[in-house]
Design a protein around this motif. Sequence first.
Motif, short mmCIF file in Angstrom:
data_model
loop_
_atom_site.label_atom_id
_atom_site.label_comp_id
_atom_site.label_asym_id
_atom_site.label_seq_id
_atom_site.Cartn_x
_atom_site.Cartn_y
_atom_site.Cartn_z
N LYS A 1 9.67 -0.52 4.52
CA LYS A 1 10.90 0.27 4.71
C LYS A 1 10.63 1.77 4.54
O LYS A 1 11.27 2.60 5.16
CB LYS A 1 11.99 -0.18 3.74
CG LYS A 1 12.61 -1.51 4.08
CD LYS A 1 13.74 -1.81 3.12
CE LYS A 1 14.27 -3.20 3.16
NZ LYS A 1 14.52 -3.84 4.37
N GLU A 2 9.67 2.10 3.66
CA GLU A 2 9.29 3.50 3.41
C GLU A 2 7.78 3.61 3.58
O GLU A 2 7.03 3.59 2.60
CB GLU A 2 9.66 3.91 2.00
CG GLU A 2 11.14 4.00 1.73
CD GLU A 2 11.39 4.47 0.31
OE1 GLU A 2 10.96 5.59 -0.02
OE2 GLU A 2 11.99 3.70 -0.45
N PRO A 3 7.30 3.72 4.82
CA PRO A 3 5.85 3.69 5.08
C PRO A 3 5.05 4.76 4.35
O PRO A 3 3.86 4.59 4.13
CB PRO A 3 5.76 3.90 6.59
CG PRO A 3 7.08 3.49 7.12
CD PRO A 3 8.08 3.80 6.05
N GLY A 4 5.68 5.83 3.92
CA GLY A 4 4.98 6.85 3.15
C GLY A 4 4.49 6.36 1.81
O GLY A 4 3.68 7.01 1.16
N ARG A 5 4.94 5.19 1.39
CA ARG A 5 4.52 4.61 0.11
C ARG A 5 3.18 3.90 0.21
O ARG A 5 2.59 3.54 -0.80
CB ARG A 5 5.58 3.64 -0.41
CG ARG A 5 6.89 4.36 -0.76
CD ARG A 5 7.86 3.47 -1.48
NE ARG A 5 7.26 3.05 -2.75
CZ ARG A 5 7.44 1.84 -3.29
NH1 ARG A 5 8.20 0.97 -2.70
NH2 ARG A 5 6.87 1.52 -4.42
N PHE A 6 2.69 3.66 1.45
CA PHE A 6 1.38 3.04 1.60
C PHE A 6 0.32 4.01 1.09
O PHE A 6 0.33 5.19 1.41
CB PHE A 6 1.07 2.70 3.07
CG PHE A 6 1.73 1.44 3.54
CD1 PHE A 6 1.26 0.20 3.17
CD2 PHE A 6 2.83 1.51 4.39
CE1 PHE A 6 1.88 -0.96 3.62
CE2 PHE A 6 3.45 0.36 4.85
CZ PHE A 6 2.97 -0.89 4.46
N THR A 7 -0.60 3.50 0.28
CA THR A 7 -1.70 4.32 -0.21
C THR A 7 -2.86 4.28 0.78
O THR A 7 -2.88 3.42 1.69
CB THR A 7 -2.20 3.80 -1.58
OG1 THR A 7 -2.76 2.49 -1.39
CG2 THR A 7 -1.07 3.76 -2.60
N VAL A 8 -3.81 5.15 0.60
CA VAL A 8 -5.01 5.13 1.45
C VAL A 8 -5.71 3.78 1.30
O VAL A 8 -6.19 3.21 2.29
CB VAL A 8 -5.95 6.30 1.09
CG1 VAL A 8 -7.27 6.19 1.82
CG2 VAL A 8 -5.28 7.63 1.39
N ASP A 9 -5.77 3.25 0.09
CA ASP A 9 -6.38 1.95 -0.14
C ASP A 9 -5.64 0.86 0.64
O ASP A 9 -6.27 0.00 1.26
CB ASP A 9 -6.39 1.64 -1.64
CG ASP A 9 -7.20 0.40 -1.97
OD1 ASP A 9 -8.32 0.26 -1.44
OD2 ASP A 9 -6.70 -0.43 -2.77
N ASP A 10 -4.31 0.90 0.62
CA ASP A 10 -3.50 -0.07 1.39
C ASP A 10 -3.86 0.02 2.87
O ASP A 10 -4.06 -0.99 3.54
CB ASP A 10 -2.00 0.22 1.26
CG ASP A 10 -1.43 -0.03 -0.12
OD1 ASP A 10 -2.02 -0.80 -0.91
OD2 ASP A 10 -0.37 0.57 -0.41
N ILE A 11 -3.93 1.24 3.38
CA ILE A 11 -4.20 1.45 4.80
C ILE A 11 -5.57 0.90 5.17
O ILE A 11 -5.73 0.24 6.20
CB ILE A 11 -4.07 2.94 5.15
CG1 ILE A 11 -2.60 3.35 5.03
CG2 ILE A 11 -4.61 3.24 6.55
CD1 ILE A 11 -2.38 4.83 5.04
N ASN A 12 -6.56 1.16 4.33
CA ASN A 12 -7.90 0.64 4.61
C ASN A 12 -7.93 -0.88 4.62
O ASN A 12 -8.58 -1.49 5.46
CB ASN A 12 -8.91 1.20 3.60
CG ASN A 12 -9.19 2.66 3.82
OD1 ASN A 12 -9.10 3.16 4.94
ND2 ASN A 12 -9.51 3.37 2.75
N LYS A 13 -7.18 -1.49 3.72
CA LYS A 13 -7.11 -2.95 3.68
C LYS A 13 -6.39 -3.50 4.91
O LYS A 13 -6.80 -4.52 5.48
CB LYS A 13 -6.41 -3.42 2.41
CG LYS A 13 -7.25 -3.20 1.16
CD LYS A 13 -6.48 -3.58 -0.10
CE LYS A 13 -7.31 -3.36 -1.34
NZ LYS A 13 -6.55 -3.67 -2.57
N LEU A 14 -5.31 -2.83 5.34
CA LEU A 14 -4.59 -3.28 6.53
C LEU A 14 -5.45 -3.14 7.78
O LEU A 14 -5.37 -3.97 8.68
CB LEU A 14 -3.29 -2.49 6.69
CG LEU A 14 -2.21 -2.77 5.64
CD1 LEU A 14 -1.06 -1.80 5.79
CD2 LEU A 14 -1.73 -4.21 5.72
#
Length: 76
Positions: free
Chosen positions: A38-51
């Motif tokens: 709902k608030e994509p700005g809450r994704f961390t760099v670590d989250d993004i790398n995992k996704l």
Amino acid sequence: MNEFEIHFINEIKRLHIRKLDVLECLDITLPTLNSKIKEPGRFTVDDINKLKKLKINLKPLNTISRLGYGHGNCLS
């Protein structure tokens, strides 16, 4: 439902993965995942790398970041 929520749902359908797979990959709970979607700005760099390892297309996050949504901790 925001643009990223729609994109995210379409991506997991396209890749034939479940939200449970994403939860396990990110090591987070369903409420946390839902709030990040709902608030994509809450994704961390670590989250993004995992996704990215799950092959989820994250290009909409670039657009969201450029438009100033979220908290700026994503893809500055």
